[in-house]
Design a protein around this motif. Structure first.
Motif, PDB file in Angstrom:
ATOM      1  N   GLY A   1      -1.471 -16.264  -2.461  1.00 55.92           N
ATOM      2  CA  GLY A   1      -0.481 -15.619  -1.572  1.00 55.92           C
ATOM      3  C   GLY A   1       0.358 -14.253  -2.119  1.00 55.92           C
ATOM      4  O   GLY A   1       1.422 -13.955  -1.636  1.00 55.92           O
ATOM      5  N   GLN A   2      -0.104 -13.823  -3.312  1.00 55.40           N
ATOM      6  CA  GLN A   2       0.511 -12.854  -4.031  1.00 55.40           C
ATOM      7  C   GLN A   2       0.382 -11.236  -3.428  1.00 55.40           C
ATOM      8  O   GLN A   2       1.321 -10.632  -4.136  1.00 55.40           O
TER       9      GLN A   2
ATOM     10  N   ALA B   1       7.523  -4.889   1.719  1.00 54.30           N
ATOM     11  CA  ALA B   1       6.574  -5.761   1.783  1.00 54.30           C
ATOM     12  C   ALA B   1       5.932  -6.381   0.667  1.00 54.30           C
ATOM     13  O   ALA B   1       5.339  -7.316   0.510  1.00 54.30           O
ATOM     14  N   PHE B   2       6.507  -5.811  -0.522  1.00 57.84           N
ATOM     15  CA  PHE B   2       6.052  -6.451  -1.682  1.00 57.84           C
ATOM     16  C   PHE B   2       7.041  -6.089  -2.835  1.00 57.84           C
ATOM     17  O   PHE B   2       8.061  -5.129  -2.523  1.00 57.84           O
TER      18      PHE B   2
ATOM     19  N   LYS C   1       7.018 -14.465   0.177  1.00 58.09           N
ATOM     20  CA  LYS C   1       6.528 -13.084   0.280  1.00 58.09           C
ATOM     21  C   LYS C   1       5.533 -12.781  -0.573  1.00 58.09           C
ATOM     22  O   LYS C   1       5.629 -13.280  -1.901  1.00 58.09           O
ATOM     23  N   PRO C   2       4.725 -11.720  -0.278  1.00 59.43           N
ATOM     24  CA  PRO C   2       4.028 -11.245  -1.619  1.00 59.43           C
ATOM     25  C   PRO C   2       4.688 -10.566  -2.674  1.00 59.43           C
ATOM     26  O   PRO C   2       5.717 -10.125  -2.482  1.00 59.43           O
TER      27      PRO C   2
ATOM     28  N   GLU D   1      -0.310   1.603   6.666  1.00 59.19           N
ATOM     29  CA  GLU D   1       0.281   0.202   6.523  1.00 59.19           C
ATOM     30  C   GLU D   1       1.125   0.031   5.245  1.00 59.19           C
ATOM     31  O   GLU D   1       1.878  -0.314   4.885  1.00 59.19           O
ATOM     32  N   TRP D   2       0.041   0.534   4.207  1.00 53.51           N
ATOM     33  CA  TRP D   2       0.632   0.773   2.708  1.00 53.51           C
ATOM     34  C   TRP D   2       1.951   1.518   2.482  1.00 53.51           C
ATOM     35  O   TRP D   2       2.821   1.095   2.074  1.00 53.51           O
ATOM     36  N   GLN D   3       1.842   2.463   3.305  1.00 50.45           N
ATOM     37  CA  GLN D   3       2.869   3.558   3.197  1.00 50.45           C
ATOM     38  C   GLN D   3       4.318   2.965   3.738  1.00 50.45           C
ATOM     39  O   GLN D   3       5.248   2.920   3.095  1.00 50.45           O
TER      40      GLN D   3
END
Length: 428
Positions: free
Chosen positions: A246-247, A266-267, A197-198, A257-259
């Motif tokens: 892939g970070q 997601a990170f 995952k990121p 999408e960021w919200q």
């Protein structure tokens, strides 16, 4: 720090009304109301935490009525500001200015009042951190703005996600992970290898604080564009290298999408100027309370990202009253209240040592003493990076899109060419 215009209908209305009400249509509706009250307007963007404060000010000053014009993001607010400066009318009595656009305002400093002359006499420059004052002082020693907030940098991270990768998640343990940018990206490699995952949200959100740590920004103090020689290429290569491994979650900041990325885990890490805490809490939601943590351990030792000022344009009709309002809003007591309301961290020296601020905790971030943490981070900043002409435009419209293009498949070499070409075009 952070991202209504009077429409055509109002302009047309102003040309049609009788002279008796023309005052209300002048410089943003400032002047005197029919009941004899002084009318003031203040234009801000994003969240300054002033809603309740303005009610408090009106209660303490019953002869004053204040209207706030609030724009969602910094860029359209400043576009409106510069358009109306050029037109010579239409500005609010008090106009907020973000640091990324400050150099353009300083270039037009003659259109703003010297607050040393018209401001309350008991407002001294030592109210603020010295670098905050220096940023808004002209070469002929005029003060054209009162400092509001700053953005001292810390690091936020998901404790549970680091633990799942076998990485330390306690306050002491993460210090080694976030000691330098090299150790940060090394930890990111480990995290990606263990989880698939990121590690962080987007390349631009890593590049910007790294850039802000540089001694010289996009411009030197002679306003010469120096992006090819100031160290940004090395930073660009570090960040895009991490993207290739892939970070990055490849989520454009402030996008839907960021919200959602905060809520969807997601990170695992997030560069955190003080104002980001409220953004994380609002986006991640109550289900992630206690999972997020914030640490003073920040790669490279810290820095500042964001912050604003309140100015008084010469267009106004009640400039002394406007300066009085701006002075009151930027007093330590009010800025602490604004911080509690919206997370805008004070730039006032008395506020930074106030027990009320230092004892401020965040239950969302595990009861962390966020007031003390960010106060310590603020005191690590020796000087604010000089922001030259079009600095904000280069960051928002040139560098960030280029980094996004790398996340979407453009080669770093081609993207860097785009940065140089775009920066030169913007600087003309």
């Amino acid at each position: 720090m952070r991202y209504r215009r009077a429409g055509l209908a109002k302009v047309l209305a102003c040309t049609a009304v009788l002279a008796a009400v023309a005052t209300a249509c002048g410089s943003g509706g400032s002047g005197t109301s029919p009941d004899g009250k002084v009318e003031l307007t203040i234009a801000t963007f994003n969240e300054f935490g002033y809603e309740e404060l303005l009610k408090e000010y009106e209660a303490a000053n019953p002869n004053v009525k204040v209207t706030q014009r609030k724009t969602g993001q910094a860029a359209p607010h400043h576009q409106n500001l510069f358009t109306k400066l050029g037109a010579g009318s239409g500005l609010a009595d008090v106009e907020a200015v973000e640091e990324g656009f400050l150099s353009q305002v300083m270039a037009k400093s003659g259109q703003f009042e010297n607050l040393k002359e018209i401001g309350p006499k008991d407002v001294r420059e030592d109210r603020w951190l010295q670098w905050k004052v220096d940023a808004v002082t002209t070469k002929d020693d005029k003060l054209i703005g009162y400092g509001t907030d700053i953005g001292p940098l810390a690091m936020c991270y998901r404790k549970d996600m680091l633990e799942a990768a076998g990485l330390p998640s306690d306050a002491e343990g993460v210090k080694a992970l976030f000691a330098t940018w090299d150790s940060y990206f090394q930890a990111g490699d480990t995290y990606v290898q263990k989880t698939g995952k990121p590690w962080f949200d987007s390349a631009a959100q890593i590049f910007n604080p790294m850039h802000n740590q540089e001694d010289t920004g996009y411009f030197d103090r002679d306003d010469k564009l120096v992006i090819e020689t100031n160290g940004d290429k090395k930073i660009f290569d570090q960040v895009t290298g991490a993207v290739a491994r892939g970070q990055s979650a490849k989520l454009s900041a402030w996008s839907p999408e960021w919200q959602k990325g905060f809520k969807e885990s997601a990170f695992a890490t997030k560069t955190c100027p003080s104002w980001m805490l409220g953004v994380i809490e609002g986006n991640a939601g109550p289900e992630h309370k206690g999972k997020w943590a914030v640490t003073a351990a920040f790669p490279g030792g810290g820095g500042n990202w964001g912050g604003s000022f309140l100015t008084v344009p010469k267009q106004g009709k009640n400039k002394a009253e406007a300066a009085k309002l701006a002075a009151w809003l930027t007093a330590p007591e009010q800025q602490i209240k604004a911080f509690k309301a919206k997370g805008t961290f004070p730039s006032q020296t008395e506020a930074l040592i106030s027990p009320e601020l230092l004892n401020q905790t965040s239950e969302y971030f595990g009861g962390e003493k966020v007031g003390m943490l960010f106060s310590e981070q603020a005191n690590k900043v020796a000087a604010a990076q000089y922001k030259g002409p079009k600095d904000g435009e280069i960051q928002d419209n040139v560098v960030s899109p280029a980094l996004t293009s790398v996340e979407q498949g453009t080669s770093p070499e081609e993207a860097w060419k785009q940065v140089i070409e775009g920066a030169k075009k913007a600087a003309k």
